[in-house]
Write an enzyme that holds these catalytic residues in place. Structure first.
Site, PDB file in Angstrom:
ATOM      1  N   GLU A 136      -5.967  -2.266  -0.630  1.00 56.55           N
ATOM      2  CA  GLU A 136      -4.811  -1.365  -0.635  1.00 56.55           C
ATOM      3  C   GLU A 136      -5.258   0.088  -0.557  1.00 56.55           C
ATOM      4  O   GLU A 136      -4.581   0.912   0.072  1.00 56.55           O
ATOM      5  CB  GLU A 136      -3.954  -1.602  -1.874  1.00 56.55           C
ATOM      6  N   GLU A 155       0.792  -1.221   0.000  1.00 58.64           N
ATOM      7  CA  GLU A 155       0.000   0.000   0.000  1.00 58.64           C
ATOM      8  C   GLU A 155       0.828   1.276   0.000  1.00 58.64           C
ATOM      9  O   GLU A 155       0.463   2.258   0.664  1.00 58.64           O
ATOM     10  CB  GLU A 155      -0.919  -0.006   1.219  1.00 58.64           C
TER      11      GLU A 155
END
Length: 821
Positions: free
Chosen positions: A289, A257
Site C-alpha cells: 500500500e 491505498e
C-alpha cells in the site's frame, strides 16, 4: 444503473477540469443516513453538456453558480449540467445512506461493546454514494473536507484532521482521484509515532486496543523500513500528508491505498496466535500500500485499462522492499507459494486477460480484472523487464515516469517511453509479448536433447523471451544450475545434469510460466523433494504440481503421498501453510474420489499430529500443524471436544478463539454441536470474529432445517453484512452426507444471481465465488453452470465469478475422468 463508459469519460475530460473539491459530511444523523454537502469547482473549456455523479437517498438542492436547479432531473446516479466556457461552482446538498456491503461509506457495529465504526471505500465507482463528484480517475482535484461526527469519535482522512467546535476539519489535500478519497470515523484506538518528518498513525477498534498495541511495534518497523527504501529508489519523497493506517471492520479487500489514510481489514490485528507467514503477509500488504503512494496515488492511471500501472508495481515493489529492507528475506518464496498460485489459476480461466490494456469499456467492467494476473503476473513481468533492460535502467525509468507525471495521470505509452529513454532499447516487441498478450507458456526439459522446450498457448501465441534458470537435484544436493534467456521454442542447456533424478525448470522462479516436471522427476519427488535444501525450488515444485493437477497431468494422490513425506521436513512457513491449505481445501475435498476423501483427510490429520509432535512448542510450525489437525481430525474425544473446551491445547494456543471456532465448526459439521451449542459459544465470544465463527458453524449443522435456514440467510437476508454473508457461505457445503446440500446445487444458479439487485459488486463477487457448489465436481454441475452462463440477463459480476469457478470445476471433472472417480 449505468457505469461510466470510456467514451463518456474522454468527452467529459475534454470539456472539464475539476479545480477544487469541498465536501462537508454529517455523520451524526443516526445509523442509517448521513448528510453530504459538496461544492465542485469546475472549469469548462467551452460550452457543452455534461453531468456530475451523485447517488443519494434524497437530493435536497443543487445550485449552479448560485442558481437553483431542478432536483427532479437527477436520475441513475447522474445530474445533467449545461455549462458555458469558464469557471463554475456546483453545490449539491443530499442525504446519503451508509452501506453494509463494504462499498461507499460503510458502517459496522462492534458487538464487543456496541460501538459503531465508519470507513470510506470509494473504489471503483462508489464515490457518488458519499458526495457529488466527477467520478473518473483522470480528473483529479484537491479536497478540503469537514466531518461532523458523534461525540467521542475520532476522524481520520486524507489530510490531517483537527477538531474545532465539534467539527473535524481535514487539511487540504494534493490532487486526488475520487476513488482515493476516504474518511474513517469512530471511537478508534490509536498508536502514533514519527519517522523522517512524517507523522505515523495506527488505528483500530477500541475493543482491539490490546491487539493494536501488541502488533504496533512490528507494523511501525515495516512502515519505517518501507519509507526509507522507497525514498532511496524513487527519487521523490512521500508526497502526501500524515501517514495513517486504519484497521477497519468488515473491509472488503486486503487494503486500500488512500493517500495518507490507508485502510486495512482488521483481521490483520491478529487476536490469537499469528504465524510468521501471516505476519509476512501483513508486512507485504503494508509495503504494497505504501508503494501505491507513488504508483497509483502520485501518478494515477488515466483509465481503468491501465490498472497494472497500480497493482503490478505495488506487488513487485513490496516484495523487493521486504527482501532488501526487512527480515523477510524469503518474501519471494512466499510470493511463489501464495500469490503466483493465485495468478496461475486466473491465467487458466477463460476470463484470462493481458497484463496491460485489458478492455475496460466502462468502469464496472474493470473490476473483473482485479485478479492474480494484474498482481502476480504483473510483478513477474516486471522482473522480466528488469532482466531485459537492467536494474539501473529500470530505476532510472521509474524516476523519469514519476517525475514527469507527478500529481497527474499516466498510461502504458508513457511508462514504456520512460523505460526506452532510460535503457536506449525499443520495448515494442517485448511489450506486445509480455504486456499486451494473455496466456502462459509451458516450459519443460527434454532430457534426451538437454534442451528447454517452450510451448506457447495455442489460443494466445506470443514470442515471450524468458530469463530463467534450470536446476537439478540428487539426494538433496544441487548438481547443476543453468541460467539462460529462452527466445526460441527450444534452447540448449549446456552443462545440465540430465542424469539427476529431479530436474526443475524455472527453479528460482524468475519468470511467468507453467513449469512441467518430466515423468522421471515426478517419480522421484517423494524421495527427492524432502531433501531439497532450497526453499524457492521447493515452492516452485509445489506450485508446478498445482498447475499439473489442474491440467490433468498428475494424479491427485501424488500430492497427498508427497505431503506425507515432504511436509514433516518443510522449514519454510509459507510453503508449509499454503500446501496444507491446498491439500485440505482443494485436493482432498474436490479432486479425490468421494470414497477416498475421508481416508485422505485422516492421513492429513495424522500428518498434522506428526508435525505438531516434533515442532517447537509455540512456534509457527506448531501453529500450522494444530490448524491442520483441527481442520481434518476425526478424533472427537481426544482432540475436538477437549480443544473446544480449552483443554490440552498446544502451547501458545490456549486462548486462541479463532482456532476454537475452527474446532467448533468441525463439531457442528459432524452433527455434534447444535444451534443452541453454537449460541452458547457465541455468548462466550461476543466479538465480530465470534459472530462470524458462529454463522459459519451454524451453517455447517447437518440437518435439513439448518441448511434451509442458512440458505435463506445467504440469499434473502439483506440485513447481513458482506462479511456475514461470506461466513454463511463458508460453512454451508461441508456435511459428510452430501445429499443434505445436493438440492442447493441447482438453486445456486437461480438464487445467487438474484442477489445482484441488493449487493455491491465487490461483495457479490466474493459471495458468488465462495457459495459456488465446487464440492460437486460433476458433469451435472458443469451443465447447470453452463446453462446459467447462457442467460442474457446475468449480472456481469456474477458472470465473471461463475466463469472462474466453472473453469476450476472443469479441471476437477477432467482429473476425475482421467484418474478415477
Amino acid at each position: 444503473m449505468p457505469s461510466l463508459t470510456l467514451a463518456e469519460a474522454r468527452a467529459r475530460a475534454d470539456l472539464l477540469q475539476v479545480t477544487d473539491m469541498e465536501v462537508d459530511l454529517d455523520l451524526d444523523q443516526g445509523a442509517e443516513h448521513f448528510g453530504s454537502v459538496t461544492r465542485l469547482h469546475l472549469r469548462a473549456s467551452g460550452d457543452g453538456q455534461t453531468f456530475v455523479d451523485v447517488d443519494p437517498v434524497s437530493l435536497h438542492a443543487i445550485r449552479l453558480d448560485g442558481v437553483e436547479l431542478d432536483v427532479a432531473l437527477q436520475a441513475e446516479r447522474r445530474y445533467p449540467l449545461t455549462l458555458t466556457a469558464g469557471d463554475h461552482v456546483v453545490e449539491v446538498e443530499a442525504t446519503m445512506a451508509f452501506s453494509h456491503d463494504g462499498e461507499g461509506l460503510h458502517r459496522a457495529t462492534d458487538p464487543a461493546d456496541g460501538q459503531d465504526y465508519v470507513y470510506g471505500h470509494l473504489f471503483l465507482d462508489a464515490a457518488p454514494t458519499v458526495f457529488a463528484c466527477v467520478d473518473q480517475p483522470d480528473l483529479k482535484a484537491p479536497y478540503t473536507m469537514t466531518v461532523r461526527a458523534p461525540q467521542g469519535w475520532s476522524v481520520i482522512g486524507n489530510g490531517r484532521a483537527t477538531l474545532v467546535e465539534g467539527v473535524w476539519h481535514l487539511r487540504r489535500t494534493q490532487p486526488l482521484a475520487t476513488y482515493f478519497v476516504s474518511v474513517c470515523a469512530g471511537p478508534y484506538a490509536s498508536v502514533t509515532a514519527e519517522h523522517d518528518g512524517i507523522r505515523l498513525g495506527l488505528h483500530g477498534r477500541a475493543s482491539l486496543r490490546a491487539e493494536l498495541e501488541r502488533h504496533a511495534p512490528q507494523m511501525l518497523e515495516v512502515t519505517r523500513a518501507s519509507f526509507d527504501y522507497f525514498h532511496s529508489i524513487f527519487g521523490i519523497r512521500y508526497p502526501f500528508d500524515d501517514y495513517d493506517q486504519v484497521f477497519a471492520p468488515e473491509f472488503n479487500a486486503g487494503a486500500m491505498e488512500n493517500p495518507g489514510c490507508v485502510v486495512f481489514r482488521d483481521s490483520y490485528l491478529f487476536r490469537g496466535a499469528a504465524s510468521r507467514s501471516e505476519v509476512l503477509t501483513r508486512s507485504n500488504t503494508i509495503s504494497h500500500e505504501m508503494a501505491h503512494m507513488w504508483f497509483g496515488d502520485l501518478v494515477t492511471m488515466r483509465w481503468w485499462d491501465d490498472l497494472w500501472l497500480n497493482e503490478s508495481f505495488a506487488e513487485y515493489m513490496a516484495h523487493r522492499c521486504l527482501v532488501a529492507a526487512t527480515d523477510f528475506e524469503d518474501a519471494w518464496v512466499d510470493s511463489t507459494a501464495t500469490r503466483k498460485a493465485w495468478g496461475y489459476a486466473a491465467e487458466r480461466s477463460p476470463s484470462t486477460h493481458p497484463v496491460a490494456g485489458s478492455p475496460a469499456p466502462d468502469a464496472r467492467s474493470a473490476l473483473a480484472n482485479f485478479d492474480g494476473i494484474s498482481y502476480a503476473k504483473g510483478a513477474a513481468v516486471i522482473r522480466q523487464l528488469i532482466a531485459y533492460i537492467g536494474d539501473d535502467a529500470f530505476l532510472a525509468g521509474i524516476r523519469d515516469y514519476l517525475g514527469a507525471h507527478a500529481f497527474g495521470n499516466g498510461e502504458l505509452a508513457d511508462f514504456l517511453a520512460a523505460m526506452e529513454r532510460a535503457s536506449g532499447r525499443s520495448l515494442a516487441d517485448w511489450a506486445q509479448a509480455w504486456l499486451s498478450t494473455a496466456g502462459v507458456d509451458a516450459l519443460a526439459v527434454d532430457r534426451a536433447t538437454a534442451q528447454l522446450v517452450r510451448t506457447p498457448p495455442a489460443e494466445q501465441p506470443a514470442q515471450r523471451p524468458h530469463a530463467l534458470d534450470v536446476a537439478t537435484w540428487s539426494g538433496g544436493s544441487l548438481t547443476s544450475r543453468v541460467e539462460l534467456t529462452a527466445t526460441d521454442d527450444t534452447t540448449p542447456l549446456p552443462g545440465l545434469d540430465t542424469t539427476a533424478p529431479l530436474v526443475v525448470p524455472n527453479a528460482a522462479d524468475l519468470t511467468w510460466a507453467t513449469g512441467l516436471l518430466d515423468e522421471r522427476s515426478l517419480a522421484a519427488l517423494t524421495s527427492e523433494l524432502p531433501a531439497v535444501t532450497d526453499a524457492q525450488t521447493r515452492a516452485v515444485v509445489w506450485v508446478g504440481l498445482r498447475d499439473q493437477l489442474a491440467l490433468g497431468l498428475v494424479d491427485p494422490r501424488l500430492l497427498v503421498d508427497l505431503a506425507e513425506v515432504a511436509l514433516p521436513h518443510e522449514s519454510d512457513d509459507s510453503v508449509l501453510a499454503s500446501v496444507g491449505m491446498h491439500l485440505t481445501g482443494t485436493v482432498v475435498r474436490s479432486y479425490l474420489p468421494a470414497a477416498e476423501e475421508a481416508p485422505a483427510r485422516a492421513r492429513m490429520a495424522a500428518l498434522g499430529e506428526r508435525i505438531l509432535a516434533d515442532a517447537e512448542p509455540g512456534s509457527s510450525r506448531a501453529l500450522h500443524a494444530a490448524r491442520l489437525v483441527a481442520r481434518t481430525t476425526d478424533d472427537v474425544e481426544g482432540r475436538l471436544r477437549p480443544w473446544a473446551d480449552g483443554e490440552g491445547l498446544p502451547q501458545g494456543l490456549e486462548d486462541d478463539a479463532d482456532l476454537r471456532w475452527v474446532v467448533l465448526g468441525q463439531l457442528a459439521r459432524r452433527g455434534l454441536l447444535d444451534a443452541d451449542g453454537v449460541a452458547a459459544a457465541r455468548e462466550q465470544d461476543r466479538t465480530m470474529a465470534g459472530n462470524l465463527g458462529a454463522l459459519t458453524a451454524r451453517a455447517a449443522i447437518p440437518t435439513p432445517e439448518a441448511k434451509a435456514q442458512a440458505w435463506a440467510s445467504l440469499t434473502t437476508d439483506r440485513s447481513l453484512s458482506n462479511y456475514e454473508l461470506v461466513a454463511v457461505a463458508s460453512g454451508f457445503w461441508g456435511p459428510a452426507d452430501r445429499s443434505l446440500v445436493e438440492p442447493y446445487v441447482a438453486r445456486y444458479f437461480e438464487d445467487v444471481p438474484a442477489m445482484a439487485g441488493h449487493l455491491g459488486d465487490s461483495a457479490l463477487a466474493r459471495v458468488a465465488s465462495i457459495a459456488y457448489p465446487s464440492r460437486f465436481g460433476t458433469p451435472e454441475t458443469r451443465a447447470l453452470s453452463q446453462a446459467c452462463l447462457a442467460r442474457d440477463d446475468l449480472d456481469p459480476t456474477v458472470r465473471r465469478a461463475v466463469v472462474d469457478q466453472q473453469s476450476q470445476l472443469e479441471e476437477v471433472v477432467r482429473s476425475r475422468a482421467r484418474y478415477g472417480a
